[in-house]
Design an enzyme around this catalytic site. Structure first.
Site, short mmCIF file in Angstrom:
data_model
loop_
_atom_site.label_atom_id
_atom_site.label_comp_id
_atom_site.label_asym_id
_atom_site.label_seq_id
_atom_site.Cartn_x
_atom_site.Cartn_y
_atom_site.Cartn_z
CG PHE A 167 -31.31 -104.43 54.49
CD1 PHE A 167 -32.47 -103.52 54.55
CD2 PHE A 167 -30.28 -104.05 55.51
CE1 PHE A 167 -32.70 -102.41 55.08
CE2 PHE A 167 -30.68 -102.85 56.37
CZ PHE A 167 -31.53 -101.89 56.28
CE1 TYR A 209 -39.60 -95.83 51.40
CE2 TYR A 209 -37.56 -95.34 50.18
CZ TYR A 209 -38.78 -96.05 50.32
OH TYR A 209 -39.05 -97.25 49.77
C1 LIG Z 1 -41.96 -95.67 45.23
C2 LIG Z 1 -43.18 -96.18 45.17
C3 LIG Z 1 -43.46 -97.24 45.96
C4 LIG Z 1 -44.37 -95.25 45.68
O1 LIG Z 1 -45.76 -96.03 45.78
P1 LIG Z 1 -47.10 -95.03 45.56
O2 LIG Z 1 -48.11 -95.77 46.05
O3 LIG Z 1 -47.20 -94.52 44.16
O4 LIG Z 1 -46.77 -93.63 46.54
P2 LIG Z 1 -48.15 -92.76 47.18
O5 LIG Z 1 -49.19 -92.74 45.98
O6 LIG Z 1 -48.22 -93.36 48.63
O7 LIG Z 1 -47.10 -91.39 47.24
C5 LIG Z 1 -46.96 -90.74 48.62
C6 LIG Z 1 -46.15 -89.52 48.46
O8 LIG Z 1 -44.98 -89.82 47.85
C7 LIG Z 1 -44.73 -89.12 46.48
N1 LIG Z 1 -43.86 -90.20 45.66
C8 LIG Z 1 -43.98 -91.44 45.86
N2 LIG Z 1 -43.31 -92.14 44.79
C9 LIG Z 1 -42.36 -90.95 44.41
C10 LIG Z 1 -41.56 -90.95 43.55
N3 LIG Z 1 -40.83 -91.98 42.90
N4 LIG Z 1 -40.65 -89.65 43.25
C11 LIG Z 1 -41.38 -88.74 43.85
N5 LIG Z 1 -42.40 -88.62 44.42
C12 LIG Z 1 -42.97 -89.91 44.97
C13 LIG Z 1 -46.00 -89.04 45.81
O9 LIG Z 1 -46.22 -88.13 44.93
C14 LIG Z 1 -46.75 -88.71 47.22
O10 LIG Z 1 -46.70 -87.39 47.57
P3 LIG Z 1 -47.75 -86.75 48.39
O11 LIG Z 1 -47.56 -86.98 49.72
O12 LIG Z 1 -46.98 -85.04 48.43
O13 LIG Z 1 -48.92 -86.73 47.89
C15 LIG Z 1 -43.76 -96.78 43.73
O14 LIG Z 1 -43.74 -95.72 42.77
C16 LIG Z 1 -42.87 -97.93 43.32
O15 LIG Z 1 -43.10 -99.15 43.60
N6 LIG Z 1 -41.81 -97.51 42.68
C17 LIG Z 1 -40.67 -98.53 42.07
C18 LIG Z 1 -40.09 -99.43 43.11
C19 LIG Z 1 -39.41 -98.45 44.28
O16 LIG Z 1 -38.62 -97.83 43.79
N7 LIG Z 1 -39.49 -99.00 45.56
C20 LIG Z 1 -38.86 -98.67 46.47
C21 LIG Z 1 -37.60 -99.21 46.85
S1 LIG Z 1 -36.49 -98.56 48.19
#
Ligand SMILES: CC(C)(COP(=O)(O)OP(=O)(O)OC[C@H]1O[C@@H](n2cnc3c(N)ncnc32)[C@H](O)[C@@H]1OP(=O)(O)O)[C@@H](O)C(=O)NCCC(=O)NCCS
Length: 404
Positions: free
Chosen positions: A404, A127
């Site tokens: 939450f 984030y």
């Molecule tokens: C975390 C999550 C929501 C990311 O969604 P996503 O659609 O793959 O993210 P994006 O493609 O928009 O990525 C945006 C950026 O974040 C990075 N990023 C996203 N998830 C990441 C992760 N888990 N670890 C490291 N980098 C990550 C991407 O590489 C990308 O980097 P950039 O801006 O340099 O290109 C997804 O992997 C997920 O659902 N994870 C499991 C559930 C979870 O952890 N949810 C969060 C709860 S707090």
């Protein structure tokens, strides 16, 4: 709200789509979907209009939010959005879905006058790129129940009452309202209490709740779960889930109770405020030990001018800071921070930092000079970093206590 990207579009979900969003989110965390009984309760934790989804045309990603208020250093309470339920379908990750969801959500918060967005992060690397900074830390500690004794001279007053789940659901919101807020604490709107209720009702090990009654009525509460009853040899742990005390006497009274619960070997208090004085209550402070320091809330300052103007500052020399913010460019610019407040200025900046770093400094959790030493703040005037340490210092560490 609609945002059209090349491969998918984002829009606010209707209430009848919330269950699909919940299933998607749970799936992203490798948790099975809710059954019908669970969902009937869980649905009430969704603020109407507070969940967005990405469609391609299937639902492939989601993020949820609810409105509350957050206490800042000095005691002012400002509008915040709690962000949760963030997930992207495993076969659609790393193609910008989260980025689009986060940007859409933050722009909506800014348009609605929200000052802060708060979340608990599953992973620390996600984030920061959207301007969220680790605004508070917490500690989890354990106490050996067989060896720990409260100091005999510790004042004792009040009584503790064990509540069943129905009584806890009815009474705890009123007790929470009586707890003074430290920086980082939030109001708990109805949707948060509904989520809390789900937790109380759905736990496999029963959740217990106790209220402390002081001279002026209820002034503290705790919830806990005792686990380990099915293992041999028994090592039973009492895990404190939630604990708030309006006075030191209520805090001591709750601990007196918790250390007296039978058939328990160890009491673990998770994600507590960094300065919670458990050691000072014990005759032998070594009978409590910190298991870990963890992340408390991550905060995104959505409205930097309003946030900076709202908090109280220490008696430091004025400092001009420049904030960069590509995600919400309206925040970018220079601000003069003084002991009396903060406002925009055209004067040259002594310190430059991004929105995430500002959130880390804003709640007093990280000293600006430490952030500068770590390369998160660009320093043009060394004295300014020291002055900023004094300006941004807080009396109490920030802590939320609400999950939450
Ligand atoms: C975390 C999550 C929501 C990311 O969604 P996503 O659609 O793959 O993210 P994006 O493609 O928009 O990525 C945006 C950026 O974040 C990075 N990023 C996203 N998830 C990441 C992760 N888990 N670890 C490291 N980098 C990550 C991407 O590489 C990308 O980097 P950039 O801006 O340099 O290109 C997804 O992997 C997920 O659902 N994870 C499991 C559930 C979870 O952890 N949810 C969060 C709860 S707090």
């Amino acid at each position: 709200m609609i945002r059209v990207m090349s491969d998918f579009e984002i829009r606010t979900l209707r209430t009848d789509e919330h269950r699909a969003a919940s299933d998607l989110f749970r799936g992203s965390l490798h948790v099975p979907p809710s059954d019908d009984a669970d969902w009937e309760r869980a649905a009430r934790a969704y603020q109407p209009g507070g969940t967005i989804g990405a469609f391609d045309p299937d639902l492939i990603g989601t993020a949820r939010s609810f409105d509350a208020e957050l206490t800042v250093p000095g005691g002012a309470r400002l509008p915040m959005a709690g962000v949760t339920g963030v997930g992207v379908r495993a076969d659609r990750t790393r193609r910008g879905v989260l980025r689009a969801l986060m940007t859409t959500q933050l722009e909506d918060f800014a348009a609605r006058g929200v000052v802060f967005a708060n979340l608990l992060a599953s992973e620390a690397v996600i984030y920061g790129r959207f301007g969220y900074g680790l605004a508070a830390r917490n500690r989890t500690y354990g106490v050996d129940r067989h060896r720990a004794r409260l100091r005999p001279d510790l004042p004792s007053s009040g009584r503790v009452e064990l509540l069943d789940v129905d009584a806890a659901v009815a009474e705890l919101p009123g007790v929470y309202e009586r707890i003074p807020h430290r920086p980082g604490m939030m109001t708990r709107p109805e949707v948060v209490w509904r989520q809390y209720e789900n937790h109380l009702r759905r736990s496999t090990d029963p959740v217990r709740a106790v209220v402390h009654h002081g001279p002026d009525g209820p002034d503290g509460f705790a919830t806990y779960v005792v686990s380990g009853l099915h293992q041999h040899p028994w090592t039973k742990t009492l895990d404190v889930g939630d604990m708030f005390a309006a006075t030191p006497a209520a805090f001591a009274g709750l601990w007196r109770f918790l250390l007296g619960v039978d058939l328990v070997d160890r009491v673990v208090a998770g994600a507590r405020a960094m300065d919670e004085p458990i050691e000072l209550l014990l005759a032998d402070h070594r009978q409590s030990a910190v298991d870990r320091i963890g992340d408390d809330h991550w905060v995104r300052i959505v409205d930097v001018p309003r946030a900076l103007a709202a908090r109280a500052y220490g008696p430091g020399e004025p400092v001009v800071v420049e904030v960069t913010d590509p995600v919400l460019p309206g925040n970018a610019g220079r601000y003069r921070v003084t002991a009396g407040g903060a406002e925009r200025t055209d004067a040259p900046a002594a310190l430059t930092l991004d929105a995430a770093t500002l959130a880390m400094a804003y709640f007093g959790t990280w000293r600006p000079s430490a952030l500068a030493a770590a390369g998160r703040i660009v320093v043009r005037d060394a004295a300014a970093a020291e002055a900023a340490d004094t300006l941004f210092a807080t009396r109490q560490p920030a802590w939320s206590g609400t999950y939450f």
